[in-house]
Motif scaffolding. Structure first.
Motif, PDB file in Angstrom:
ATOM      1  N   SER A 188       0.847  -1.189   0.000  1.00  0.00           N
ATOM      2  CA  SER A 188       0.000   0.000   0.000  1.00  0.00           C
ATOM      3  C   SER A 188       0.884   1.242   0.000  1.00  0.00           C
ATOM      4  N   LEU A 189       0.579   2.181  -0.875  1.00  0.00           N
ATOM      5  CA  LEU A 189       1.364   3.420  -0.937  1.00  0.00           C
ATOM      6  C   LEU A 189       1.299   4.184   0.380  1.00  0.00           C
ATOM      7  N   SER A 190       0.132   4.197   0.988  1.00  0.00           N
ATOM      8  CA  SER A 190      -0.003   4.929   2.249  1.00  0.00           C
ATOM      9  C   SER A 190       0.812   4.256   3.351  1.00  0.00           C
ATOM     10  N   ALA A 191       0.848   2.904   3.358  1.00  0.00           N
ATOM     11  CA  ALA A 191       1.640   2.196   4.368  1.00  0.00           C
ATOM     12  C   ALA A 191       3.127   2.473   4.184  1.00  0.00           C
ATOM     13  N   VAL A 192       3.584   2.492   2.927  1.00  0.00           N
ATOM     14  CA  VAL A 192       4.990   2.782   2.651  1.00  0.00           C
ATOM     15  C   VAL A 192       5.339   4.197   3.089  1.00  0.00           C
ATOM     16  N   SER A 193       4.478   5.152   2.767  1.00  0.00           N
ATOM     17  CA  SER A 193       4.730   6.546   3.149  1.00  0.00           C
ATOM     18  C   SER A 193       4.764   6.710   4.663  1.00  0.00           C
ATOM     19  N   GLN A 194       3.855   6.047   5.358  1.00  0.00           N
ATOM     20  CA  GLN A 194       3.826   6.143   6.815  1.00  0.00           C
ATOM     21  C   GLN A 194       5.082   5.522   7.421  1.00  0.00           C
ATOM     22  N   ARG A 311      -2.156 -10.118  14.554  1.00  0.00           N
ATOM     23  CA  ARG A 311      -2.729 -11.154  15.420  1.00  0.00           C
ATOM     24  C   ARG A 311      -2.164 -11.076  16.838  1.00  0.00           C
ATOM     25  N   HIS A 312      -0.840 -10.977  16.953  1.00  0.00           N
ATOM     26  CA  HIS A 312      -0.205 -10.964  18.271  1.00  0.00           C
ATOM     27  C   HIS A 312       0.292  -9.577  18.678  1.00  0.00           C
ATOM     28  N   PHE A 313       0.500  -8.722  17.688  1.00  0.00           N
ATOM     29  CA  PHE A 313       1.052  -7.393  17.961  1.00  0.00           C
ATOM     30  C   PHE A 313       0.224  -6.358  17.199  1.00  0.00           C
ATOM     31  N   ASN A 314      -0.003  -5.235  17.817  1.00  0.00           N
ATOM     32  CA  ASN A 314      -0.711  -4.141  17.163  1.00  0.00           C
ATOM     33  C   ASN A 314       0.319  -3.213  16.517  1.00  0.00           C
ATOM     34  N   PRO A 315       0.498  -3.283  15.209  1.00  0.00           N
ATOM     35  CA  PRO A 315       1.491  -2.429  14.561  1.00  0.00           C
ATOM     36  C   PRO A 315       0.944  -1.040  14.278  1.00  0.00           C
ATOM     37  N   VAL A 316       1.812  -0.077  14.251  1.00  0.00           N
ATOM     38  CA  VAL A 316       1.437   1.251  13.771  1.00  0.00           C
ATOM     39  C   VAL A 316       1.191   1.191  12.262  1.00  0.00           C
ATOM     40  N   VAL A 317       2.015   0.407  11.600  1.00  0.00           N
ATOM     41  CA  VAL A 317       1.832   0.149  10.173  1.00  0.00           C
ATOM     42  C   VAL A 317       1.831  -1.363   9.969  1.00  0.00           C
ATOM     43  N   GLY A 318       0.763  -1.873   9.402  1.00  0.00           N
ATOM     44  CA  GLY A 318       0.685  -3.292   9.083  1.00  0.00           C
ATOM     45  C   GLY A 318       0.403  -3.461   7.605  1.00  0.00           C
ATOM     46  N   ALA A 319       1.162  -4.341   6.956  1.00  0.00           N
ATOM     47  CA  ALA A 319       0.988  -4.535   5.512  1.00  0.00           C
ATOM     48  C   ALA A 319       1.051  -6.022   5.202  1.00  0.00           C
ATOM     49  N   ALA A 320       0.003  -6.549   4.586  1.00  0.00           N
ATOM     50  CA  ALA A 320      -0.043  -7.958   4.183  1.00  0.00           C
ATOM     51  C   ALA A 320       0.399  -8.052   2.730  1.00  0.00           C
ATOM     52  N   CYS A 321       1.703  -8.085   2.545  1.00  0.00           N
ATOM     53  CA  CYS A 321       2.287  -8.172   1.219  1.00  0.00           C
ATOM     54  C   CYS A 321       3.697  -8.733   1.358  1.00  0.00           C
ATOM     55  N   LYS A 322       4.341  -8.976   0.244  1.00  0.00           N
ATOM     56  CA  LYS A 322       5.702  -9.503   0.288  1.00  0.00           C
ATOM     57  C   LYS A 322       6.654  -8.420   0.779  1.00  0.00           C
ATOM     58  N   ASP A 325       8.966  -6.591  -1.720  1.00  0.00           N
ATOM     59  CA  ASP A 325       8.262  -5.594  -2.531  1.00  0.00           C
ATOM     60  C   ASP A 325       8.049  -4.303  -1.745  1.00  0.00           C
ATOM     61  N   PHE A 326       7.687  -4.448  -0.476  1.00  0.00           N
ATOM     62  CA  PHE A 326       7.494  -3.281   0.384  1.00  0.00           C
ATOM     63  C   PHE A 326       8.804  -2.520   0.533  1.00  0.00           C
ATOM     64  N   LEU A 327       9.896  -3.264   0.764  1.00  0.00           N
ATOM     65  CA  LEU A 327      11.188  -2.616   0.981  1.00  0.00           C
ATOM     66  C   LEU A 327      11.683  -1.934  -0.292  1.00  0.00           C
ATOM     67  N   LEU A 330       9.972   1.307  -0.293  1.00  0.00           N
ATOM     68  CA  LEU A 330      10.473   2.153   0.792  1.00  0.00           C
ATOM     69  C   LEU A 330      11.855   2.699   0.460  1.00  0.00           C
ATOM     70  N   LEU A 331      12.604   1.952  -0.331  1.00  0.00           N
ATOM     71  CA  LEU A 331      13.956   2.369  -0.723  1.00  0.00           C
ATOM     72  C   LEU A 331      13.930   3.671  -1.511  1.00  0.00           C
ATOM     73  N   ARG A 332      12.815   3.952  -2.165  1.00  0.00           N
ATOM     74  CA  ARG A 332      12.709   5.170  -2.979  1.00  0.00           C
ATOM     75  C   ARG A 332      12.236   6.381  -2.168  1.00  0.00           C
ATOM     76  N   GLU A 333      11.900   6.155  -0.909  1.00  0.00           N
ATOM     77  CA  GLU A 333      11.419   7.248  -0.055  1.00  0.00           C
ATOM     78  C   GLU A 333      12.581   7.914   0.685  1.00  0.00           C
ATOM     79  N   ASP A 334      12.294   9.055   1.280  1.00  0.00           N
ATOM     80  CA  ASP A 334      13.276   9.755   2.115  1.00  0.00           C
ATOM     81  C   ASP A 334      13.141   9.231   3.545  1.00  0.00           C
ATOM     82  N   CYS A 335      14.057   8.352   3.927  1.00  0.00           N
ATOM     83  CA  CYS A 335      13.962   7.696   5.244  1.00  0.00           C
ATOM     84  C   CYS A 335      15.116   8.041   6.163  1.00  0.00           C
ATOM     85  N   GLY A 336      15.805   9.109   5.926  1.00  0.00           N
ATOM     86  CA  GLY A 336      16.912   9.479   6.796  1.00  0.00           C
ATOM     87  C   GLY A 336      18.248   9.159   6.129  1.00  0.00           C
ATOM     88  N   PRO A 337      19.318   8.903   6.906  1.00  0.00           N
ATOM     89  CA  PRO A 337      19.311   8.822   8.365  1.00  0.00           C
ATOM     90  C   PRO A 337      19.021  10.165   9.027  1.00  0.00           C
TER      91      PRO A 337
END
Length: 549
Positions: A188-194, A311-322, A325-327, A330-337
């Motif tokens: 999800s684009l929104s999950a990646v951005s978050q 199921r066991h943990f409440n994530p701030v961001v949860g994504a049911a995908c590979k 693919d998510f990473l 995310l590699l194309r986003e501005d993530c720091g450091p």
């Protein structure tokens, strides 16, 4: 119009299956007959558990369901250990089981078992075929179930009177399209951005990397992301080969033996990215890191099974995908450091791992210290190495004293099952003929499935087996001595002369009973062209000796 036995084999061929493992039985003779004219290789093992273990390893290596075939009753009971292993490890497997004739079902017939009840908690799906015309839909569903979501085992029961009957629906099976198809899923684009926003603000982020990165290109992607954004990587339970262990961003593994100092460091993370992992009880130390159900730090959980994310943990961001693919997105986003603190954070994690896994030579009067053998293997083995541990101390020493790097691969079971080592190494060697395959197994594990060494001899497979022979079930002895000093019971394991036993199979056998000979014997074993077993006369005292002795 094919009969049911021929249709099953045709379906396997068309689905890309090129090898099946079995112990033959009269309850599925038509299937065995159909295999005679098939391109599929049929490998006969010496015990049903070995057939199952080889299928489990094959599923991991190919991504397709590994296929085992066994007879009813005692046969399937023996094979059930591998079904549990496939479930624990999340690996695709199909187990075809003979069954009593349909007219005798549920009448306590000879060797009858209700497989639906037997496998209710460990198989993803158990199906008993009642009508041969149902085979197309059953087999398609079985393949789909085995590989979808979290992969796992599927059991198909075949009443023996059904297998010679015609499959009148066979003509409806398409020849020009896949026999089963997985639905497309993506991040999800929104999950990646978050996730990117969270990471850009974090000074102590930590990746927990799981099995999804074992797929082609996954390790390289993980490395690229970690290096670009200076994010330390911890690997999930027994996934040491996902990230180079000597890399400065390697934070160690999460599993059974993490000391308190390391767990405290992990717990000080201000963001956890759990990528491609189920976050099971061993990786999370009983669901305490991250803390269930509400982690102490923001959690991003990405895993390709919607039934597990949240199921066991409440994530701030949860994504049911590979996760790869998510990473990649995310590699194309501005993530720091975010700041220079990440370098210090990564250094503290890596230095802690190096301290606790540091090897120091050790000697004991009652035999060779096996960790010295593991250390020597790490020195002599090259990048194209596949390590196949069994279970217990011989495996645990690999996780601590063998730093994986480059193309080196670890094929350990999450289930911690004894007896996997020899059949697992054979399956790996058949799929990876140009790699160096090394099996580390204790005398207890070897005695469970060691007879399948005959297959390695028959096929001249270059499997190198290092057998930790301390005449004991070492892990049990260790825990008994820890809890009940001097009162060890039932762990002593008198056994044969393994050197003579191995040679009786026609296999090269070497003996290692001196610390001074470790380097020489390891080099000699690695130079053997076919299978070789090194009988390492191993110290039992080393298991309970104080650290550093």
């Amino acid at each position: 119009m094919p009969d049911a036995g021929k249709f099953i084999v045709q379906f396997l061929e068309n689905s890309g299956i090129d090898r099946v493992y079995c112990v033959p039985g009269e309850s599925f003779l038509p299937v065995l007959d159909a295999l005679v004219d098939s391109k599929i290789e049929t490998l006969t093992t010496r015990h049903e558990s070995a057939a199952g273990f080889m299928a489990v390893a094959d599923g991991r290596l190919t991504g397709r369901p590994g296929v085992a075939m066994v007879s009813r009753g005692p046969g399937v009971t023996n094979a059930s250990i591998a079904v549990h292993t496939a479930q624990q490890d999340g690996l695709p497997m199909l187990l075809f089981v003979g069954q009593v004739e349909r007219r005798n079902l549920r009448r306590d017939g000879f060797q009858e078992i209700d497989y639906g009840k037997m496998f209710a908690d460990i198989a993803k799906l158990t199906v008993e075929v009642r009508d041969p015309d149902d085979l197309p839909q059953i087999l398609s569903r079985a393949f789909f179930t085995a590989v979808s979501g979290t992969p796992g085992p599927v059991v198909i029961a075949l009443p023996e009177d059904l297998l010679a009957l015609p499959v009148t629906t066979a003509e409806a099976v398409p020849s020009d399209m896949p026999l089963y198809t997985l639905p497309a899923s993506g991040p999800s684009l929104s999950a990646v951005s978050q996730a990117a926003r969270l990471l850009s603000r974090a000074s102590r982020p930590l990746i927990i990397a799981g099995m999804e990165f074992a797929r082609e290109g996954g390790r390289e992607l993980l490395m690229r992301f970690a290096e670009k954004f200076s994010v330390p990587v911890a690997v999930s339970f027994r996934r040491h080969d996902l990230f180079p262990n000597r890399h400065p961003l390697y934070a160690g593994d999460l599993g059974i033996a993490n000391p308190p100092a390391q767990l405290d460091l992990f717990g000080s993370a201000d963001l956890v990215l759990a990528l491609g992992t189920r976050l099971g009880d061993l990786t999370t130390h009983g669901y305490t890191f991250p803390l269930s159900p509400w982690p102490r730090q923001p959690l991003v959980h990405v895993y390709d099974d919607a039934s597990l994310v949240g199921r066991h943990f409440n994530p701030v961001v949860g994504a049911a995908c590979k996760a790869p693919d998510f990473l990649a997105m995310l590699l194309r986003e501005d993530c720091g450091p975010a700041d220079g603190a990440r370098a210090d954070w990564a250094r503290s994690l890596h230095e802690q791992t190096c301290r606790q896994n540091a090897w120091t030579p050790s000697r004991q009067p009652d035999g060779v210290v096996f960790r010295n053998v593991v250390h020597e293997l790490s020195s002599q083995l090259g990048p194209d190495t596949s390590i196949v541990p069994d279970a217990g101390i011989s495996a645990a020493l690999v996780y601590r004293f063998f730093p994986f790097s480059g193309a080196q691969r670890l094929y350990a079971t999450m289930a911690g099952v004894m007896g996997f080592g020899i059949p697992g190494a054979i399956a790996v060697a058949m799929r990876e003929p140009r790699r160096t395959v090394v099996c580390l197994v204790g005398d207890g594990g070897f005695m469970m499935t060691g007879n399948d060494l005959a297959i390695a001899v028959e096929k001249k497979l270059p499997v190198r087996v290092f057998l930790a022979n301390n005449r004991n079930l070492g892990t049990i002895h260790f825990h008994q001595e820890k809890l009940y000093p001097g009162r060890s019971r039932a762990s002593a394991l008198p056994g044969p002369d393994f050197t003579r036993l191995v040679r009786a199979f026609g296999c090269t056998a070497l003996t290692l009973d001196s610390e001074e000979d470790i380097a020489k014997v390891v080099a000699e074993a690695l130079a053997v062209s076919g299978p070789v077993v090194v009988d390492v006369r191993t110290s039992l005292r080393a298991l309970t000796a104080p650290a550093g002795t």
